[in-house]
Design a protein around this motif. Sequence first.
Motif, PDB file in Angstrom:
ATOM      1  N   SER A 197     -14.973  10.862 -23.210  1.00 18.99           N
ATOM      2  CA  SER A 197     -15.800   9.866 -22.509  1.00 18.99           C
ATOM      3  C   SER A 197     -15.003   9.327 -21.335  1.00 18.99           C
ATOM      4  N   VAL A 198     -15.676   8.593 -20.461  1.00 21.18           N
ATOM      5  CA  VAL A 198     -15.048   8.134 -19.220  1.00 21.18           C
ATOM      6  C   VAL A 198     -14.918   6.612 -19.237  1.00 21.18           C
ATOM      7  N   SER A 199     -13.697   6.128 -19.211  1.00 22.11           N
ATOM      8  CA  SER A 199     -13.440   4.696 -19.105  1.00 22.11           C
ATOM      9  C   SER A 199     -13.391   4.314 -17.629  1.00 22.11           C
ATOM     10  N   LEU A 200     -13.352   3.005 -17.354  1.00 25.10           N
ATOM     11  CA  LEU A 200     -13.239   2.554 -15.973  1.00 25.10           C
ATOM     12  C   LEU A 200     -11.954   3.059 -15.340  1.00 25.10           C
ATOM     13  N   ASP A 201     -10.874   3.096 -16.118  1.00 25.91           N
ATOM     14  CA  ASP A 201      -9.604   3.586 -15.589  1.00 25.91           C
ATOM     15  C   ASP A 201      -9.692   5.072 -15.244  1.00 25.91           C
ATOM     16  N   ASP A 202     -10.336   5.853 -16.123  1.00 24.57           N
ATOM     17  CA  ASP A 202     -10.582   7.273 -15.831  1.00 24.57           C
ATOM     18  C   ASP A 202     -11.344   7.415 -14.526  1.00 24.57           C
ATOM     19  N   TYR A 203     -12.431   6.664 -14.438  1.00 25.15           N
ATOM     20  CA  TYR A 203     -13.328   6.753 -13.292  1.00 25.15           C
ATOM     21  C   TYR A 203     -12.601   6.376 -12.003  1.00 25.15           C
ATOM     22  N   ARG A 204     -11.805   5.320 -12.069  1.00 23.31           N
ATOM     23  CA  ARG A 204     -11.069   4.848 -10.897  1.00 23.31           C
ATOM     24  C   ARG A 204     -10.099   5.930 -10.404  1.00 23.31           C
ATOM     25  N   GLN A 205      -9.357   6.527 -11.324  1.00 17.54           N
ATOM     26  CA  GLN A 205      -8.389   7.550 -10.936  1.00 17.54           C
ATOM     27  C   GLN A 205      -9.079   8.778 -10.353  1.00 17.54           C
ATOM     28  N   ALA A 206     -10.190   9.174 -10.959  1.00 12.57           N
ATOM     29  CA  ALA A 206     -10.913  10.353 -10.483  1.00 12.57           C
ATOM     30  C   ALA A 206     -11.485  10.132  -9.092  1.00 12.57           C
ATOM     31  N   VAL A 207     -12.046   8.941  -8.861  1.00 12.91           N
ATOM     32  CA  VAL A 207     -12.635   8.635  -7.551  1.00 12.91           C
ATOM     33  C   VAL A 207     -11.556   8.568  -6.476  1.00 12.91           C
ATOM     34  N   GLY A 223     -18.500  -0.053 -21.887  1.00 20.99           N
ATOM     35  CA  GLY A 223     -17.204   0.213 -21.279  1.00 20.99           C
ATOM     36  C   GLY A 223     -16.870   1.679 -21.117  1.00 20.99           C
ATOM     37  N   PHE A 224     -17.819   2.557 -21.456  1.00 19.61           N
ATOM     38  CA  PHE A 224     -17.585   4.000 -21.337  1.00 19.61           C
ATOM     39  C   PHE A 224     -18.843   4.701 -20.827  1.00 19.61           C
ATOM     40  N   ILE A 225     -18.652   5.735 -20.024  1.00 18.90           N
ATOM     41  CA  ILE A 225     -19.759   6.617 -19.649  1.00 18.90           C
ATOM     42  C   ILE A 225     -19.626   7.870 -20.506  1.00 18.90           C
ATOM     43  N   THR A 226     -20.600   8.095 -21.360  1.00 13.35           N
ATOM     44  CA  THR A 226     -20.539   9.211 -22.299  1.00 13.35           C
ATOM     45  C   THR A 226     -21.301  10.426 -21.772  1.00 13.35           C
ATOM     46  N   ARG A 227     -21.159  11.538 -22.475  1.00 10.36           N
ATOM     47  CA  ARG A 227     -21.926  12.740 -22.131  1.00 10.36           C
ATOM     48  C   ARG A 227     -23.428  12.455 -22.134  1.00 10.36           C
ATOM     49  N   ASP A 228     -23.872  11.731 -23.153  1.00  9.45           N
ATOM     50  CA  ASP A 228     -25.308  11.440 -23.265  1.00  9.45           C
ATOM     51  C   ASP A 228     -25.796  10.628 -22.067  1.00  9.45           C
TER      52      ASP A 228
END
Length: 270
Positions: free
Chosen positions: A227-237, A181-186
């Motif tokens: 880290s990047v959650s789906l909500d983070d990713y959605r808002q950024a995109v 559920g998260f995209i991490t630095r690694d």
Amino acid sequence: MASKPQALSISATTMALKGVRIFLNAGRAAAERRVHIAPVSKEKRPKSVVPGSRPPQKVFDSLVKSTRFNKNELEALFVMYKKLVTAAQSTAPPAAIGQPAAKVDGIDQGTFRDVMHNTFDLVTEETILERVWVTWERGPNGGEGALKFEAWVRGLSILLKGTDEERTAHCFAVYDLNSDGFITRDEMFLLLKNALLKQPGDEDPDEGVRDLVELVLKKLDVDKDGSVSLDDYRQAVEQEPLLLEAFGQCLPTRRQATAFLKTLNTNNKS
């Protein structure tokens, strides 16, 4: 000049990500030369189809409601599906010495890769292509066995006719390597390093990859928790569409999607 700005503008991030895409596209072009992609043609399609009955009509009726394909498109996709399963069966290794090949009940991973490469021009890093395969529905718990017809159609509906939300969720799932559920630095590091290592002349790109990770993380990590959650990713995109495929191509181009749908409907009328 040695100091770093406290915040990066969207335009600066866009320019940097365009640099990333240049690297990725160079790798993609090299991969295209290696795989020798051939255009899809009627002459090269297998003539035989998988024996057995078609799914019940209620399956087609359900898919009309749950996907963006009409009835005629679903019929054409089913014909294509049967041909792909036949192709998978013809290349399946024998179950044991002297024994016939094990039956492939669906589209196997090798055939899936061929379709992504040859039909949808998805020539991307192997890690990305592996993740695309894993994210499609297979088995009761997902990620198991071959790809069945209903899952095949639902996946294509997102790739070819998906909404912005569906496409965003698809890319996020591909990049979330451990599906937590998260995209991490690694994970970002691995994705970008796999792409950049394919470029000739790069002895140790790790430092540059880390810089790119930090750059992208500043734009994707909306709540700044590391880290990047789906909500983070959605808002950024939504703010910067270029970020949708920041870590590698996992969607067909609009041109390829349009061409396939046109072919699908043309074959349907013939």
